[in-house]
Design a protein around this motif. Structure first.
Motif, PDB file in Angstrom:
ATOM      1  N   VAL A 150     -81.461 -13.414  -1.815  1.00  0.00           N
ATOM      2  CA  VAL A 150     -81.179 -12.141  -2.451  1.00  0.00           C
ATOM      3  C   VAL A 150     -81.386 -11.089  -1.372  1.00  0.00           C
ATOM      4  CG1 VAL A 150     -81.763 -10.550  -4.303  1.00  0.00           C
ATOM      5  CG2 VAL A 150     -81.957 -13.010  -4.674  1.00  0.00           C
ATOM      6  N   GLU A 151     -80.318 -10.376  -1.059  1.00  0.00           N
ATOM      7  CA  GLU A 151     -80.281  -9.579   0.168  1.00  0.00           C
ATOM      8  C   GLU A 151     -80.642 -10.520   1.311  1.00  0.00           C
ATOM      9  OE1 GLU A 151     -82.032  -5.532  -0.401  1.00  0.00           O
ATOM     10  OE2 GLU A 151     -82.081  -6.205  -2.469  1.00  0.00           O
ATOM     11  N   GLU A 152     -81.713 -10.241   2.060  1.00  0.00           N
ATOM     12  CA  GLU A 152     -82.059 -11.154   3.151  1.00  0.00           C
ATOM     13  C   GLU A 152     -83.271 -12.027   2.808  1.00  0.00           C
ATOM     14  OE1 GLU A 152     -80.036 -11.452   5.968  1.00  0.00           O
ATOM     15  OE2 GLU A 152     -78.838 -10.158   4.653  1.00  0.00           O
ATOM     16  N   GLU A 153     -83.754 -11.896   1.579  1.00  0.00           N
ATOM     17  CA  GLU A 153     -84.964 -12.634   1.209  1.00  0.00           C
ATOM     18  C   GLU A 153     -84.618 -14.034   0.685  1.00  0.00           C
ATOM     19  OE1 GLU A 153     -88.972 -11.944  -1.496  1.00  0.00           O
ATOM     20  OE2 GLU A 153     -87.445 -10.379  -1.388  1.00  0.00           O
ATOM     21  N   VAL A 154     -85.366 -15.022   1.166  1.00  0.00           N
ATOM     22  CA  VAL A 154     -85.106 -16.411   0.788  1.00  0.00           C
ATOM     23  C   VAL A 154     -85.993 -16.811  -0.389  1.00  0.00           C
ATOM     24  CG1 VAL A 154     -85.130 -18.809   1.574  1.00  0.00           C
ATOM     25  CG2 VAL A 154     -84.512 -16.983   3.171  1.00  0.00           C
TER      26      VAL A 154
ATOM     27  N   VAL B 219     -84.666 -17.522 -11.961  1.00  0.00           N
ATOM     28  CA  VAL B 219     -83.639 -16.485 -11.830  1.00  0.00           C
ATOM     29  C   VAL B 219     -84.079 -15.227 -12.570  1.00  0.00           C
ATOM     30  CG1 VAL B 219     -81.263 -15.858 -12.432  1.00  0.00           C
ATOM     31  CG2 VAL B 219     -81.754 -18.124 -11.488  1.00  0.00           C
ATOM     32  N   GLU B 220     -84.573 -15.435 -13.782  1.00  0.00           N
ATOM     33  CA  GLU B 220     -84.989 -14.284 -14.576  1.00  0.00           C
ATOM     34  C   GLU B 220     -86.131 -13.535 -13.897  1.00  0.00           C
ATOM     35  OE1 GLU B 220     -85.924 -15.048 -18.640  1.00  0.00           O
ATOM     36  OE2 GLU B 220     -85.779 -12.902 -19.104  1.00  0.00           O
ATOM     37  N   GLY B 221     -87.078 -14.302 -13.288  1.00  0.00           N
ATOM     38  CA  GLY B 221     -88.201 -13.691 -12.588  1.00  0.00           C
ATOM     39  C   GLY B 221     -87.727 -12.779 -11.465  1.00  0.00           C
ATOM     40  N   ILE B 222     -86.726 -13.255 -10.707  1.00  0.00           N
ATOM     41  CA  ILE B 222     -86.211 -12.453  -9.586  1.00  0.00           C
ATOM     42  C   ILE B 222     -85.568 -11.179 -10.117  1.00  0.00           C
ATOM     43  CG2 ILE B 222     -84.535 -12.399  -7.697  1.00  0.00           C
ATOM     44  CD1 ILE B 222     -84.950 -15.439  -7.405  1.00  0.00           C
TER      45      ILE B 222
ATOM     46  N   LEU C  21     -86.172  -9.664 -12.879  1.00  0.00           N
ATOM     47  CA  LEU C  21     -87.218  -8.789 -13.413  1.00  0.00           C
ATOM     48  C   LEU C  21     -87.897  -8.026 -12.280  1.00  0.00           C
ATOM     49  CD1 LEU C  21     -88.612  -8.145 -16.144  1.00  0.00           C
ATOM     50  CD2 LEU C  21     -90.365  -9.815 -15.501  1.00  0.00           C
ATOM     51  N   ARG C  22     -88.193  -8.750 -11.200  1.00  0.00           N
ATOM     52  CA  ARG C  22     -88.858  -8.119 -10.065  1.00  0.00           C
ATOM     53  C   ARG C  22     -88.010  -6.996  -9.479  1.00  0.00           C
ATOM     54  NH1 ARG C  22     -90.424 -11.289  -4.726  1.00  0.00           N
ATOM     55  NH2 ARG C  22     -88.766  -9.931  -3.972  1.00  0.00           N
TER      56      ARG C  22
ATOM     57  N   GLU D 140     -88.998  -3.043  -9.315  1.00  0.00           N
ATOM     58  CA  GLU D 140     -88.982  -2.303  -8.052  1.00  0.00           C
ATOM     59  C   GLU D 140     -88.104  -1.071  -8.142  1.00  0.00           C
ATOM     60  OE1 GLU D 140     -88.058  -4.642  -4.542  1.00  0.00           O
ATOM     61  OE2 GLU D 140     -89.647  -6.048  -5.119  1.00  0.00           O
ATOM     62  N   LYS D 141     -86.956  -1.270  -8.800  1.00  0.00           N
ATOM     63  CA  LYS D 141     -86.011  -0.158  -8.923  1.00  0.00           C
ATOM     64  C   LYS D 141     -86.627   0.974  -9.739  1.00  0.00           C
ATOM     65  CE  LYS D 141     -81.453   1.102 -10.454  1.00  0.00           C
ATOM     66  NZ  LYS D 141     -80.498   0.886 -11.525  1.00  0.00           N
ATOM     67  N   GLU D 142     -87.328   0.590 -10.833  1.00  0.00           N
ATOM     68  CA  GLU D 142     -87.957   1.599 -11.685  1.00  0.00           C
ATOM     69  C   GLU D 142     -89.038   2.350 -10.914  1.00  0.00           C
ATOM     70  OE1 GLU D 142     -89.177  -0.378 -15.286  1.00  0.00           O
ATOM     71  OE2 GLU D 142     -87.055  -0.668 -15.802  1.00  0.00           O
ATOM     72  N   ARG D 143     -89.759   1.599 -10.087  1.00  0.00           N
ATOM     73  CA  ARG D 143     -90.828   2.226  -9.323  1.00  0.00           C
ATOM     74  C   ARG D 143     -90.256   3.255  -8.344  1.00  0.00           C
ATOM     75  NH1 ARG D 143     -93.762  -1.931  -6.044  1.00  0.00           N
ATOM     76  NH2 ARG D 143     -94.040  -2.982  -8.034  1.00  0.00           N
ATOM     77  N   ARG D 144     -89.087   2.877  -7.785  1.00  0.00           N
ATOM     78  CA  ARG D 144     -88.482   3.747  -6.785  1.00  0.00           C
ATOM     79  C   ARG D 144     -87.670   4.888  -7.401  1.00  0.00           C
ATOM     80  NH1 ARG D 144     -86.682  -0.448  -2.383  1.00  0.00           N
ATOM     81  NH2 ARG D 144     -86.056  -1.408  -4.320  1.00  0.00           N
TER      82      ARG D 144
END
Lengths: 216, 175
Positions: free
Chosen positions: B140-144, B153-156, B158-159, B163-167
């Motif tokens: 996901v992007e550059e993260e493995v 999948v759902e965990g990713i 959600l994360r 993150e988006k909400e935080r930002r």
């Protein structure tokens, strides 16, 4: 240019050295099935895989469209293994080609019909799964309509558009079973750069590109 | 407002491509390297860029379109903000990579090669990321993310949402 003699199906014929075998045969009324070849085209694609012949001294059949003739060449066009290759090539083409001759503008002038008759093969092939494309017909052009489903991807239209007419509107795009002949960005042909020469329609061996006034 | 941003995009793309073309001589055999450079700079190959490359190489634009659509590596639509790449190399295939891909398709509601309507996610399959011991793998992007399971999948997702909400609120030009 040297004149040479060769034998095709027991018939002795004269030709110019280096000429492609397919044209020598056709000029001498010996029919070899073919779709993608154009006489004006110096280096054929040999992509339709129909013009197989056997040549004495060669272990396997070769395609006649890109086989230069030489003196003393002995050619056989109808051997069992040649016909088998041709029938299979035709079946492969027909597995992606909707056979609806009765309603096709090219009926009775279609190369596929001619080849099937020559090979004594049915146009409705049953051996291979039908994978017709089912794409919409493009009738946006004022001169002709284009049915990508009937296209056999021979590339004749692309060659005349680019190399003969120097227009270069038509091209292959995508790959494998999804491959189509199309203009830039898949735009409707009516919106593409076109000089209205109509050559692509003239060279189309099947009913894919067809003049509108010839339809019905 | 949307329109004005797309015209600036177009101008930006034209300038980016012009800079890339300075590094190449106008030879036909440079077409694929040029397209690769355009994709790595722009993220995909927009149609105006294809035309620009075509006129640089003096080939019909249709030919560039043909090459760009022939190879899987070329994207014709912009990637999402978070490009998801599901590995289907040999090891990941054996370890059920296609099940992971199915789960992403279902969760995102897009097919492979697609982008979600909000442009947040795009989904692609890749052939081997190079860490087969972690199969099945997702980028996901550059993260493995290794040893994936459908439930991960759902965990990713959600994360990423958290993150988006935080930002959110800080103007959001996150990379």
């Amino acid at each position: 240019m040297k004149t040479i003699t060769l034998t095709i199906d027991e018939k002795t014929v004269e030709a110019t050295e280096g000429e492609m075998l397919l044209w020598v045969a056709l000029d001498n009324d010996i029919y070899i099935p073919n779709l993608c070849a154009l006489k004006a085209r110096p280096l054929p694609d040999a992509n339709c895989r129909l013009c197989w012949v056997d040549i004495e001294g060669r272990s396997a059949p070769v395609t006649a469209c890109n086989e230069p003739v030489y003196n003393g060449m002995v050619v056989k066009t109808g051997t069992e293994r040649v016909v088998r290759l041709q029938q299979t090539a035709l079946e492969l083409i027909l597995s992606t080609h909707p056979v609806d001759c009765g309603r096709c503008g090219k009926n009775k002038r279609c190369e596929l019909q001619k080849i099937a008759r020559h090979l004594r093969t049915k146009l409705k092939q049953k051996r291979l799964r039908d994978i017709s494309k089912r794409l919409p017909i493009d009738s946006s052009h004022s001169l002709f309509s284009y049915d990508p489903n009937k296209c056999v991807l021979c590339g004749r239209c692309i060659w005349v558009c680019k190399e003969e007419q120097k227009v270069g509107t038509l091209h292959f795009a995508y790959r494998g079973f999804a491959m189509v002949v199309t203009a830039f960005g898949g735009a409707p042909l009516g919106e593409a750069d076109c000089t209205m020469c109509g050559r692509c329609v003239e060279v189309c061996p099947v009913g894919s590109l067809i003049f509108k006034n010839a339809e019905k | 407002m949307r329109q004005s941003s797309s015209t600036t995009d177009e101008k930006e793309i034209r300038e980016t491509v012009a800079i890339i073309l300075q590094n190449f001589s106008p030879l036909k055999e440079n077409l694929i390297p040029i397209l690769q450079s355009v994709q790595s700079a722009v993220g995909y190959i927009p149609q105006p860029a294809m035309k620009q490359v075509a006129s640089f190489l003096a080939v019909p634009a249709g030919e560039v379109f043909g090459v760009a659509t022939f190879y899987n590596q070329f994207r014709l639509i912009p990637p999402g903000k978070h490009p998801v790449k599901v590995c289907l190399g040999t090891a990941c295939h054996v370890k059920g990579g296609n099940i992971i891909l199915e789960e992403w398709k279902r969760r995102l509601g897009i097919d492979e090669g697609g982008v979600t309507q909000d442009r947040e996610f795009s989904l692609d399959r890749v052939a081997c990321v190079g860490c087969c011991a972690l199969a099945p793998v997702v980028l996901v992007e550059e993260e493995v993310f290794g040893t994936m399971s459908p439930s991960a999948v759902e965990g990713i997702l959600l994360r990423i949402r958290i993150e988006k909400e935080r930002r959110s609120g800080c103007g959001g030009n996150e990379e």
